[in-house]
Motif scaffolding. Structure first.
Motif, mmCIF file in Angstrom:
data_model
loop_
_atom_site.group_PDB
_atom_site.id
_atom_site.type_symbol
_atom_site.label_atom_id
_atom_site.label_comp_id
_atom_site.label_asym_id
_atom_site.label_seq_id
_atom_site.Cartn_x
_atom_site.Cartn_y
_atom_site.Cartn_z
ATOM 1 N N ARG A 304 -3.015 12.623 46.481
ATOM 2 C CA ARG A 304 -2.952 12.006 47.707
ATOM 3 C C ARG A 304 -3.064 11.022 47.660
ATOM 4 O O ARG A 304 -1.835 10.496 48.268
ATOM 5 N N ALA A 305 -3.556 10.403 46.389
ATOM 6 C CA ALA A 305 -2.656 8.664 45.799
ATOM 7 C C ALA A 305 -0.631 8.847 45.947
ATOM 8 O O ALA A 305 -0.173 7.856 46.327
ATOM 9 N N MET A 306 -0.697 9.483 45.049
ATOM 10 C CA MET A 306 0.573 9.882 44.841
ATOM 11 C C MET A 306 1.676 9.898 46.131
ATOM 12 O O MET A 306 2.169 9.106 46.311
ATOM 13 N N VAL A 307 1.215 11.223 46.832
ATOM 14 C CA VAL A 307 2.169 10.936 48.141
ATOM 15 C C VAL A 307 1.651 9.945 49.058
ATOM 16 O O VAL A 307 3.000 8.928 49.466
ATOM 17 N N GLY A 308 0.711 8.973 48.990
ATOM 18 C CA GLY A 308 0.234 8.362 50.069
ATOM 19 C C GLY A 308 1.340 6.960 49.575
ATOM 20 O O GLY A 308 2.021 6.574 50.418
ATOM 21 N N ASP A 309 1.433 7.069 48.054
ATOM 22 C CA ASP A 309 1.985 5.754 47.638
ATOM 23 C C ASP A 309 3.811 6.013 47.793
ATOM 24 O O ASP A 309 4.267 5.086 47.943
ATOM 25 N N ALA A 310 3.867 7.665 47.356
ATOM 26 C CA ALA A 310 5.414 7.178 47.752
ATOM 27 C C ALA A 310 6.193 7.706 49.789
ATOM 28 O O ALA A 310 6.583 7.029 49.662
ATOM 29 N N TRP A 311 5.096 7.422 49.715
ATOM 30 C CA TRP A 311 5.151 7.939 51.814
ATOM 31 C C TRP A 311 5.267 6.299 51.968
ATOM 32 O O TRP A 311 5.995 5.925 52.779
ATOM 33 N N THR A 312 4.277 5.964 51.772
ATOM 34 C CA THR A 312 4.471 4.131 52.192
ATOM 35 C C THR A 312 6.052 3.538 51.757
ATOM 36 O O THR A 312 6.538 2.672 52.412
ATOM 37 N N PHE A 313 6.396 3.461 49.968
ATOM 38 C CA PHE A 313 7.527 3.240 49.774
ATOM 39 C C PHE A 313 8.451 3.828 50.676
ATOM 40 O O PHE A 313 9.758 3.021 51.160
ATOM 41 N N LEU A 314 8.490 5.111 50.967
ATOM 42 C CA LEU A 314 10.145 5.940 51.670
ATOM 43 C C LEU A 314 9.697 5.079 53.361
ATOM 44 O O LEU A 314 11.028 5.019 53.608
ATOM 45 N N LYS A 315 8.889 4.749 53.673
ATOM 46 C CA LYS A 315 8.903 3.848 54.742
ATOM 47 C C LYS A 315 9.246 3.351 54.837
ATOM 48 O O LYS A 315 9.269 2.277 55.596
ATOM 49 N N SER A 316 8.697 2.243 53.883
ATOM 50 C CA SER A 316 9.127 0.915 53.759
ATOM 51 C C SER A 316 11.199 0.904 53.713
ATOM 52 O O SER A 316 11.249 -0.288 54.014
ATOM 53 N N ARG A 317 11.686 1.262 53.264
ATOM 54 C CA ARG A 317 12.999 1.602 52.469
ATOM 55 C C ARG A 317 13.535 1.915 53.837
ATOM 56 O O ARG A 317 15.021 2.293 53.976
#
Ligand code: UFG
Length: 318
Positions: A304-317
């Motif tokens: 869940r943390a991996m997906v959450g951090d990847a999602w935050t990263f994707l949205k930031s870009r």
């Protein structure tokens, strides 16, 4: 320590460079930017652009480096099947150039990015470091050959080497994350659907001998993986080559990963079912007991943390 990070402009290399700088190390990144990005190199690290053959000897000679972390590689399984010569040249050839340059410069410690692909189709799970290595593609074969070279350089030239065999790396660390021109990995592909950049994600095979019929993998957060590199660096012992698996030890199916992505993003994620992808083993799960016991490493982030951090990263870009 003064450290050379090869491939420090790539996904994992940039995260580990950031962690090394935070730990107070001095870092020079050597990267030819063939797949990495200059703006992914963390501030505070010096970037030298070039291949290992072109630049490793020049950078290392007389510069007082303490160790090397070697991430630079071609890493797409499918591409390696189409272009084995390219993979042998870029992975093994460039690594040998690096090892020779280290020897000439008197740098005797190296942490190397190896892979679960060195094992091929496992006979049992979780996979131990002592299990047979029978890679099913050139990518895994080249990484296994580099592991063999490291064993020889340790035995015959006194190098202290640690190979870390990564399972499925995911997640992001602040502004450092996956930015592949051709994205083949499951989590970024699923998140691209959640973000509206793709219509659906294709599930590669639903007829595997697993509970829901889809492949099971062991996902590890890139931050946990990075911490293992710092421990490995401290553990490099002249004349010795150690090999450690790096995974969380839990298996998640493709369907389960997609469900976690739905929950974390709150977006519907349509799927289609496609054929199996050639070369995909049904189940790959690591035993990381050896690194837990010998180096005291343990994972701190779940899927869940991996997906959450990847999602935050994707949205930031976006
Ligand atoms: N998958 C899909 N749809 C996609 C992408 C992937 O169903 O769009 C499936 C794959 O078939 C596989 C699973 O999701 O079953 C994970 O696939 P990834 O491509 O994310 O990762 P792999 O397990 O193929 O590869 C990883 C590393 C490789 C390494 C390998 C070791 O990325 O570098 O583990 O076997 F070689």
């Amino acid at each position: 320590m003064k450290l050379l990070v090869t491939g420090g402009a790539g996904y994992i290399g940039s995260v580990v460079t950031a962690q090394l700088l935070e730990a107070g190390h001095q870092v020079v990144v050597l990267d030819d930017l063939s797949t990495g990005h200059a703006d992914a190199v963390p501030e505070g690290a010096e970037l030298v652009r070039g291949t290992l053959r072109e630049k490793a000897a020049q950078v290392l000679q007389g510069a007082g480096f303490d160790a090397v972390l070697h991430f630079a590689a071609k890493s797409l399984v499918g591409e390696s099947v189409e272009k084995p010569g390219l993979y042998w040249d870029r992975n093994l050839g460039e690594s040998l150039a690096l090892l020779d340059a280290m020897r000439e410069a008197g740098v005797d410690r190296i942490v190397f990015s190896s892979t679960a692909a060195t094992y091929g189709e496992p006979e049992r799970t979780p996979i131990l470091e002592t299990d047979p290595t029978r890679p099913t593609n050139p990518y895994g074969a080249t990484k296994l050959a580099i592991d063999a070279a490291l064993t020889e350089f340790a035995r015959l030239h006194g190098i202290g080497g640690v190979s870390l065999r990564y399972f499925n790396v995911a997640g992001a660390y602040g502004r450092f994350g996956e930015r592949h021109a051709v994205e083949t990995h499951l989590i970024p592909n699923v998140l691209a659907v959640a973000a509206g950049a793709r219509e659906s994600v294709s599930v590669f095979g639903e007829d595997y001998p697993t509970p829901d019929g889809t492949c099971i993998r062991d996902y590890i957060h890139v931050v946990d993986l990075g911490r293992a590199h710092l421990l490995a660096l401290e553990a490099c012992t002249p004349g010795r080559h150690r090999i450690y698996n790096l995974g969380n030890g839990d298996g998640f199916s493709v369907r389960e990963v997609i469900e976690v992505c739905r929950e974390v993003t709150g977006h519907p994620i349509p799927t289609t079912v496609g054929p199996r992808r050639p070369g995909d083993p049904a189940v790959l799960v690591a035993s990381s007991e050896r690194i837990r016991t010998e180096l005291g490493w343990k994972p701190e982030h779940d899927l869940r943390a991996m997906v959450g951090d990847a999602w935050t990263f994707l949205k930031s870009r976006a």
